[in-house]
Write a protein that holds these residues in place. Structure first.
Motif, PDB file in Angstrom:
ATOM      1  N   UNK A 363       0.834  -1.205   0.000  1.00 60.58           N
ATOM      2  CA  UNK A 363       0.000   0.000   0.000  1.00 60.58           C
ATOM      3  C   UNK A 363       0.868   1.255   0.000  1.00 60.58           C
ATOM      4  N   UNK A 364       0.225   2.414  -0.115  1.00 67.26           N
ATOM      5  CA  UNK A 364       0.956   3.686  -0.127  1.00 67.26           C
ATOM      6  C   UNK A 364       1.778   3.858   1.137  1.00 67.26           C
ATOM      7  N   UNK A 365       1.239   3.395   2.284  1.00 66.73           N
ATOM      8  CA  UNK A 365       1.942   3.553   3.553  1.00 66.73           C
ATOM      9  C   UNK A 365       3.262   2.782   3.581  1.00 66.73           C
ATOM     10  N   UNK A 366       3.340   1.716   2.786  1.00 66.89           N
ATOM     11  CA  UNK A 366       4.558   0.916   2.764  1.00 66.89           C
ATOM     12  C   UNK A 366       5.688   1.653   2.053  1.00 66.89           C
ATOM     13  N   UNK A 367       5.359   2.294   0.919  1.00 68.50           N
ATOM     14  CA  UNK A 367       6.402   2.791   0.024  1.00 68.50           C
ATOM     15  C   UNK A 367       7.228   3.911   0.639  1.00 68.50           C
ATOM     16  N   UNK A 368       6.599   4.741   1.429  1.00 68.95           N
ATOM     17  CA  UNK A 368       7.336   5.840   2.043  1.00 68.95           C
ATOM     18  C   UNK A 368       8.470   5.308   2.912  1.00 68.95           C
ATOM     19  N   UNK A 369       8.144   4.299   3.733  1.00 67.71           N
ATOM     20  CA  UNK A 369       9.161   3.731   4.616  1.00 67.71           C
ATOM     21  C   UNK A 369      10.201   2.945   3.826  1.00 67.71           C
ATOM     22  N   UNK A 371      11.317   3.484   0.690  1.00 67.30           N
ATOM     23  CA  UNK A 371      12.272   4.376   0.014  1.00 67.30           C
ATOM     24  C   UNK A 371      13.311   4.904   0.994  1.00 67.30           C
ATOM     25  N   UNK A 372      12.914   5.141   2.237  1.00 67.37           N
ATOM     26  CA  UNK A 372      13.858   5.671   3.215  1.00 67.37           C
ATOM     27  C   UNK A 372      14.913   4.652   3.637  1.00 67.37           C
ATOM     28  N   UNK A 373      14.721   3.392   3.269  1.00 66.56           N
ATOM     29  CA  UNK A 373      15.716   2.365   3.563  1.00 66.56           C
ATOM     30  C   UNK A 373      16.900   2.420   2.604  1.00 66.56           C
ATOM     31  N   UNK A 374      16.776   3.183   1.512  1.00 64.16           N
ATOM     32  CA  UNK A 374      17.880   3.327   0.565  1.00 64.16           C
ATOM     33  C   UNK A 374      18.967   4.221   1.156  1.00 64.16           C
ATOM     34  N   UNK A 375      20.187   3.789   0.972  1.00 59.85           N
ATOM     35  CA  UNK A 375      21.321   4.587   1.447  1.00 59.85           C
ATOM     36  C   UNK A 375      21.341   5.935   0.735  1.00 59.85           C
ATOM     37  N   UNK A 376      21.015   5.940  -0.540  1.00 61.19           N
ATOM     38  CA  UNK A 376      20.917   7.168  -1.325  1.00 61.19           C
ATOM     39  C   UNK A 376      19.548   7.165  -1.986  1.00 61.19           C
ATOM     40  N   UNK A 378      18.181   9.160  -3.903  1.00 58.03           N
ATOM     41  CA  UNK A 378      18.135   9.710  -5.253  1.00 58.03           C
ATOM     42  C   UNK A 378      18.745   8.737  -6.254  1.00 58.03           C
ATOM     43  N   UNK A 379      19.930   8.217  -5.951  1.00 56.02           N
ATOM     44  CA  UNK A 379      20.635   7.352  -6.901  1.00 56.02           C
ATOM     45  C   UNK A 379      20.597   5.868  -6.533  1.00 56.02           C
ATOM     46  N   UNK A 380      19.892   5.532  -5.464  1.00 48.64           N
ATOM     47  CA  UNK A 380      19.786   4.121  -5.089  1.00 48.64           C
ATOM     48  C   UNK A 380      18.912   3.358  -6.086  1.00 48.64           C
ATOM     49  N   UNK A 381      19.111   2.037  -6.160  1.00 49.40           N
ATOM     50  CA  UNK A 381      18.360   1.202  -7.096  1.00 49.40           C
ATOM     51  C   UNK A 381      17.037   0.771  -6.467  1.00 49.40           C
ATOM     52  N   UNK A 382      15.951   0.856  -7.249  1.00 51.42           N
ATOM     53  CA  UNK A 382      14.642   0.391  -6.797  1.00 51.42           C
ATOM     54  C   UNK A 382      13.942  -0.287  -7.971  1.00 51.42           C
ATOM     55  N   UNK A 383      13.751  -1.591  -7.843  1.00 50.21           N
ATOM     56  CA  UNK A 383      13.090  -2.364  -8.900  1.00 50.21           C
ATOM     57  C   UNK A 383      11.829  -3.002  -8.323  1.00 50.21           C
ATOM     58  N   UNK A 384      10.732  -2.798  -9.026  1.00 47.84           N
ATOM     59  CA  UNK A 384       9.426  -3.225  -8.533  1.00 47.84           C
ATOM     60  C   UNK A 384       8.806  -4.203  -9.535  1.00 47.84           C
ATOM     61  N   UNK A 385       8.421  -5.366  -9.041  1.00 52.14           N
ATOM     62  CA  UNK A 385       7.801  -6.396  -9.872  1.00 52.14           C
ATOM     63  C   UNK A 385       6.345  -6.562  -9.442  1.00 52.14           C
ATOM     64  N   UNK A 386       5.435  -6.534 -10.417  1.00 49.80           N
ATOM     65  CA  UNK A 386       4.021  -6.421 -10.086  1.00 49.80           C
ATOM     66  C   UNK A 386       3.146  -7.232 -11.034  1.00 49.80           C
ATOM     67  N   UNK A 387       2.066  -7.778 -10.495  1.00 50.80           N
ATOM     68  CA  UNK A 387       0.984  -8.378 -11.277  1.00 50.80           C
ATOM     69  C   UNK A 387      -0.317  -7.944 -10.619  1.00 50.80           C
ATOM     70  N   UNK A 388      -0.975  -6.957 -11.195  1.00 45.25           N
ATOM     71  CA  UNK A 388      -2.178  -6.405 -10.581  1.00 45.25           C
ATOM     72  C   UNK A 388      -3.290  -7.433 -10.462  1.00 45.25           C
ATOM     73  N   UNK A 389      -3.253  -8.481 -11.276  1.00 51.21           N
ATOM     74  CA  UNK A 389      -4.279  -9.515 -11.181  1.00 51.21           C
ATOM     75  C   UNK A 389      -4.113 -10.382  -9.944  1.00 51.21           C
ATOM     76  N   UNK A 390      -2.955 -10.314  -9.292  1.00 51.19           N
ATOM     77  CA  UNK A 390      -2.728 -11.109  -8.094  1.00 51.19           C
ATOM     78  C   UNK A 390      -2.930 -10.289  -6.819  1.00 51.19           C
ATOM     79  N   UNK A 391      -3.659  -9.200  -6.911  1.00 52.46           N
ATOM     80  CA  UNK A 391      -3.882  -8.346  -5.743  1.00 52.46           C
ATOM     81  C   UNK A 391      -4.958  -8.968  -4.854  1.00 52.46           C
ATOM     82  N   UNK A 392      -4.556  -9.927  -4.011  1.00 53.53           N
ATOM     83  CA  UNK A 392      -5.508 -10.582  -3.117  1.00 53.53           C
ATOM     84  C   UNK A 392      -5.818  -9.713  -1.901  1.00 53.53           C
ATOM     85  N   UNK A 393      -5.000  -8.705  -1.662  1.00 56.08           N
ATOM     86  CA  UNK A 393      -5.217  -7.785  -0.549  1.00 56.08           C
ATOM     87  C   UNK A 393      -5.414  -6.396  -1.145  1.00 56.08           C
TER      88      UNK A 393
END
Length: 577
Positions: A363-369, A371-376, A378-393
């Motif tokens: 959820x939105x509440x998860x992403x804020x926290x 992103x703050x786990x990245x050392x940088x 701005x330039x830290x790596x963030x890769x997100x894998x998603x399948x909206x059809x599997x949204x059981x929650x």
């Protein structure tokens, strides 16, 4: 025209290695009466009355309902017999001799083997006769004169030569008259049917399904590896979203990307939503340095404990004070993410890259926290894998990467029949079906919870016993409430030998895992029994069907009431805009 087994066309007869056999086949087919059955090349392996293993093969076996059964050996080319030595020879076009077995002894042996084969079979006890006419003959289509071949044990009546080809019916009548004795009973139509069943019954020998699965698995591995081409497309981009349906290789690519970054010396956090998936990934990556694998709520708990150890602050208690609420859902969706965000202000542990699988459940509440786990940030790596059809929650999740996703468009996990069932409940970017054949999806439409539990246990036992699957290759996924009641129903059902049920116990030895569809999301198994409750229809939980069905790689059986199974056949989801 006799009935021929097998029925061969002219092209197939031309391909015969023995032109003599082809000529005899054509003569029988075209000239013998309709009621006669001619079996070409009947072979057998059996145990005789003394328990010895016997094997044999007759060039031709003729079943004549008015008389009996006859074994006919056919020899092409020239034939020579040395009476002094008793040796037999075939003579080629150049006049050269090649020693062969005594064709009359071969035919006689075939006749006796036929007798043992028939009377040794339990089905033959149904024959109503008492004494059977059983004979043998030898046919030489390329010989004009039988005189030199005759002897005390080789009367003319059981020898066929070139001139008999044109009058095969008369020749066969003479064979029948020679062998038939007073008191013999006609074979009859029943005897023909029984002999045909014993000699040429269709047999389908399948390899153990475990072997079949292993073969398909190698193909599946090769196909899925091809999906790694998206890694080259991503290149050195710092942030990206990779979207794909079930079985498109998202988790494989997520793991491979984490490995690549770790090998480059970066510290990686690999996150997912489901704890069982996190445990499986952590086990697979346990020898990889620089990769920490956790579920989101494992991460929250870890950070809360680290903060307590280093500062004495109870961040979860602070989150509960800030956002009061007693429900488990509120704790998971609000309080724990907030405690994670608080931990980022206290703890030095940071990561160079974060890879998130199952992002549709964040959820939105998860992403804020996160992103703050990245050392940088701005330039830290963030890769997100998603399948909206599997949204059981179902949660509203604004991804922190604004760019359009990279799409994976080939299902490389499921066999074609499983893909067709699961993807009937998918909407989104077009996903190409797999080129992986497999058994049809089984459906058990049964009323009554107890009866459904019996069907589940029966299917699992069949896979383990008949198909030689290992317990760890089989999973029962439950989408039926309450789950504790369903689990208890299965506990009372025996599987096989010492194999037991493992209720949500992943990795338990000699056990078949039973889990919910929601908990098993992101994982896969060779064989899955999907047990559905009618609430799937009532609450339109079509994502549950999609997720549950596509967990199966090679075998899928769906168990539920006739109502739910009928609904699955006719339902088609509306497409997302």
């Amino acid at each position: 025209m006799a009935r021929m087994i097998p029925l061969l066309n002219d092209e197939q007869l031309k391909a015969f290695r023995s032109r003599a056999e082809a000529r005899f086949y054509e003569a029988c087919r075209d000239q013998l009466p309709n009621e006669i059955v001619v079996v070409h090349s009947a072979g057998w392996i059996y145990r005789d009355a003394r328990g010895r293993v016997r094997e044999g093969e007759a060039d031709f076996t003729i079943l004549a309902p008015q008389v009996g059964i006859f074994a006919v050996e056919v020899k092409g080319g020239g034939i020579a017999h040395d009476a002094g030595s008793g040796r037999w020879y075939s003579v080629d076009r150049r006049g050269e001799r090649h020693e062969i077995k005594d064709p009359f002894r071969q035919a006689s042996n075939e006749r006796h083997a036929l007798l043992d084969q028939l009377v040794g079979h339990s089905a033959w006890r149904q024959w109503k006769g008492n004494r059977l006419t059983l004979g043998h003959a030898v046919f030489f289509p390329d010989i004009n004169d039988s005189t030199t071949l005759q002897g005390p044990d080789r009367p003319r009546a059981i020898i066929g030569v070139a001139q008999d080809i044109a009058a095969i019916g008369a020749w066969f009548d003479s064979v029948c008259q020679f062998w038939r004795q007073a008191g013999d009973d006609p074979l009859g139509s029943q005897g023909v049917r029984l002999a045909e069943e014993i000699l040429r019954r269709s047999i389908e020998v399948r390899p153990a399904l475990r072997s079949t699965i292993d073969d398909v698995e190698q193909q599946r591995i090769r196909l899925t590896t091809n999906q790694a081409k998206v890694l080259r497309t991503i290149g050195n981009r710092k942030r990206a979203v990779i979207s794909g349906g079930a079985g498109t290789g998202k988790t494989l690519i997520a793991v491979e990307k984490a490995r690549q970054l770790a090998q480059a010396g970066f510290q990686i956090l690999l996150l997912c939503y489901n704890r069982p998936l996190a445990d499986a990934l952590a086990f697979g990556l346990q020898d990889e340095k620089g990769i920490l694998v956790l579920s989101f709520h494992q991460l929250c708990d870890r950070r809360v404990r680290q903060a307590m150890a280093s500062t004495g602050r109870n961040l979860l208690a602070e989150a509960q004070d800030a956002y009061p609420g007693d429900s488990v859902k509120h704790q998971f969706d609000v309080q724990m993410p907030y405690a994670l965000a608080l931990s980022n202000e206290l703890l030095e542990e940071k990561f160079d890259a974060i890879v998130v699988d199952e992002a549709q459940d964040f959820s939105d509440e998860y992403w804020f926290a996160i992103e703050e786990l990245l050392r940088d940030e701005v330039s830290g790596f963030l890769y997100i894998f998603i399948d909206e059809n599997q949204a059981l929650y179902p949660r509203h999740g604004n991804l922190p990467v604004p760019d359009d996703p990279y799409y994976l468009t080939s299902n490389c996990r499921n066999t074609s029949p499983i893909h067709d069932v699961g993807y009937a409940f998918y909407s989104g970017e077009m996903i190409d079906g797999p080129e992986l054949p497999g058994p049809a999806v089984e459906r058990e439409a049964i009323d009554g919870d107890e009866q459904q539990a019996n069907a589940v246990a029966r299917r699992v036992k069949g896979w383990l016993v008949d198909e030689a699957l290992r317990p760890q290759d089989v999973v029962v996924l439950v989408a039926k409430k309450p789950k504790a009641y369903v689990y208890e129903l299965l506990r009372s059902k025996l599987i096989h030998g010492s194999i037991a049920w493992a209720m949500e116990g992943h990795g338990t030895r000699r056990s078949v895992l039973v889990d919910t569809v929601a908990r098993f999301k992101g994982l896969e198994s060779q064989a899955v029994v999907l047990w559905l409750g009618d609430e799937v229809i009532d609450e339109e939980q079509w994502e549950t069907v999609y997720v549950g069905a596509t967990r199966a790689k090679s075998l899928l059986c769906i168990v539920g009431t006739p109502t739910i199974l009928k609904a699955l056949q006719v339902h088609r989801p509306s497409k997302r805009p």
